[in-house]
Design a protein around this motif. Structure first.
Motif, short mmCIF file in Angstrom:
data_model
loop_
_atom_site.label_atom_id
_atom_site.label_comp_id
_atom_site.label_asym_id
_atom_site.label_seq_id
_atom_site.Cartn_x
_atom_site.Cartn_y
_atom_site.Cartn_z
N VAL A 139 0.95 -1.34 0.11
CA VAL A 139 -0.10 0.11 0.10
C VAL A 139 0.94 1.15 0.17
O VAL A 139 1.86 1.36 0.93
CB VAL A 139 -0.97 -0.06 1.25
N CYS A 140 0.72 1.90 -1.27
CA CYS A 140 1.68 3.15 -1.37
C CYS A 140 0.77 4.66 -0.71
O CYS A 140 -0.52 4.59 -1.48
CB CYS A 140 2.08 3.48 -2.63
N ILE A 141 1.30 5.34 -0.03
CA ILE A 141 0.51 6.61 0.46
C ILE A 141 1.25 7.83 0.11
O ILE A 141 2.15 8.13 0.69
CB ILE A 141 0.14 6.42 1.81
N ASP A 142 0.85 8.44 -0.89
CA ASP A 142 1.50 9.78 -1.33
C ASP A 142 0.95 11.02 -0.48
O ASP A 142 -0.15 11.05 -0.30
CB ASP A 142 1.46 9.82 -2.95
N GLU A 143 1.94 11.88 -0.53
CA GLU A 143 1.60 13.28 0.37
C GLU A 143 1.00 12.92 1.74
O GLU A 143 -0.11 13.42 1.86
CB GLU A 143 0.68 13.93 -0.50
N PHE A 144 1.52 12.31 2.58
CA PHE A 144 1.09 11.78 3.87
C PHE A 144 1.32 13.06 4.44
O PHE A 144 2.02 13.77 4.78
CB PHE A 144 2.09 10.72 4.28
N GLU A 145 0.05 13.58 5.03
CA GLU A 145 -0.20 14.42 6.11
C GLU A 145 -1.29 14.31 7.22
O GLU A 145 -2.31 13.84 6.64
CB GLU A 145 -0.34 15.89 5.31
N LEU A 146 -1.21 14.65 8.26
CA LEU A 146 -2.48 14.66 9.31
C LEU A 146 -2.96 16.20 9.61
O LEU A 146 -1.95 16.93 9.94
CB LEU A 146 -1.84 14.06 10.43
N SER A 173 6.11 12.23 2.36
CA SER A 173 5.54 13.34 3.02
C SER A 173 6.76 14.36 3.05
O SER A 173 8.01 14.17 2.81
CB SER A 173 5.04 13.12 4.54
N ASN A 174 6.33 15.73 3.40
CA ASN A 174 7.31 16.65 3.40
C ASN A 174 7.49 16.91 5.13
O ASN A 174 7.92 18.02 5.41
CB ASN A 174 7.23 18.04 2.86
N THR A 175 7.02 16.09 5.92
CA THR A 175 7.05 16.25 7.37
C THR A 175 7.24 14.80 7.74
O THR A 175 7.02 13.81 7.53
CB THR A 175 5.61 16.63 7.99
N LEU A 176 8.44 14.96 8.83
CA LEU A 176 8.69 13.65 9.49
C LEU A 176 7.77 13.23 10.23
O LEU A 176 6.84 13.64 10.79
CB LEU A 176 10.08 13.91 10.52
#
Length: 344
Positions: A139-146, A173-176
């Motif tokens: 499962v690939c999740i692009d642009e992961f952000e909460l 993501s661009n967030t750790l």
């Protein structure tokens, strides 16, 4: 002469299987590979990321542990890490690499943005989503952000259950992962869920110039109504979806975001009359999803009204959803330029 249709008259009905079949890389990344990725010689982390992902692709194709092997661990990957997480700024090639991993892996697999997975849960329910994706190898999740506490709990549960089922996970993501949610809500109150997410992944940093530092692209001048009608009438053969912007925004509320991909089926270009600044957050976030689906399909935009750099309020563009709105404006602007070039 183009064929004129209206998105406001479309109400796509999509089955579970059709929804799941939509989870694949967009045409922009339809044939990319690790070999077609061009690392910057000045950024050694980019080449290192390719090596890591090639290794990870091999682990995806390994049979899942069973019996005693499952109980005591097996395979080359650290059993406590179900996935790999690409961290880096905009424009360093994370989506290219994630799509390359998807193409390099065999078996049943899914590729979608973070928002698409949360929308999938909304359309199917959490349990049906887990049951469906648990059979996948990747499962690939692009642009992961909460962006809110609900998404934090939802995605931590989803990732944990998929990992427990033996599904390999890959995200960009661009967030750790340990910093997800910062600046958007009281992240410290949900640190346990955030840590659960972070514990699922091995983090791979990809350095490079972050496109956010370049500022928003200059938006093309909007058309007046007469010019827009002329552009529509002289557009090359194909399907142009022509709508009043206010009516389109209202219609989107009646179509679940998980169906926006199907909403655009067969559309070669869109034309929007009298674009106005969106002032409600829920409406704006819904429109961001449409912008992503338009960009995925490379659909040119022709529009009158305000320019896309004024589509969202100043408060939105400086708030907790800045990254989403920044991406949407950039993508809509690029598509508006295409619309301007094609229709000339």
């Amino acid at each position: 002469m183009p064929s004129i249709e209206h998105l406001t008259e479309r109400a796509p009905k999509v089955s579970v299987d059709e929804l799941l079949r939509g989870f694949y890389p967009s045409p922009r990344f339809g044939d990319v590979s690790f070999d077609s990725y061009r690392p910057d010689p000045q950024q050694p982390s980019q080449s290192a990321a390719v090596v890591k992902l090639r290794e990870f692709a091999t682990s995806v194709d390994e049979p899942r542990p069973s019996g005693l092997r499952k109980l005591f661990g097996g395979g080359k990957q650290d059993p406590t890490r179900a996935g790999i997480y690409l961290d880096g700024g905009f424009g360093v090639g994370k989506t290219h690499l994630l799509a390359s991993l998807w193409h390099a892996s065999s078996g049943q697999k899914a590729f979608g943005t973070f928002v698409e997975y949360t929308n999938l849960v909304g359309a199917l329910t959490f349990r049906k989503t887990v049951d469906a994706l648990s059979t996948y190898s990747l499962v690939c999740i692009d642009e992961f952000e909460l962006d809110d506490p609900g998404d934090t709990v939802l995605m931590s549960r989803l990732m944990r259950e998929l990992a427990d089922a033996g599904v390999k996970l890959a995200a960009t993501s661009n967030t750790l992962p340990g910093s997800l949610g910062d600046g958007r809500f009281a992240a410290e109150d949900f640190q346990r869920e955030i840590q659960v997410l972070a514990d699922q992944f091995e983090v791979v940093r990809i350095d490079g110039e972050d496109y956010r530092h370049r500022g928003l692209p200059e938006a093309p001048e909007p058309l007046d109504e007469a010019s827009l009608r002329e552009r529509i009438a002289t557009y090359p053969a194909g399907v142009v979806a022509e709508d009043d912007f206010a009516e389109l925004v209202q219609h989107l509320a009646s179509v679940h975001p998980s169906r926006y991909r199907q909403l655009l089926d067969g559309v070669d270009a869109v034309a929007w009359h009298d674009v106005k600044t969106i002032t409600e957050q829920s409406v704006a976030l819904r429109f961001v999803v449409l912008a992503d689906r338009l960009y995925d399909r490379d659909v040119p935009i022709m529009a009158s009204g305000t320019t896309f750099d004024h589509l969202f309020t100043d408060e939105m563009m400086s708030g907790g959803y800045l990254k989403k709105y920044y991406r949407a404006v950039s993508r809509l602007t690029a598509l508006a330029r295409q619309g301007s070039d094609v229709a000339r």
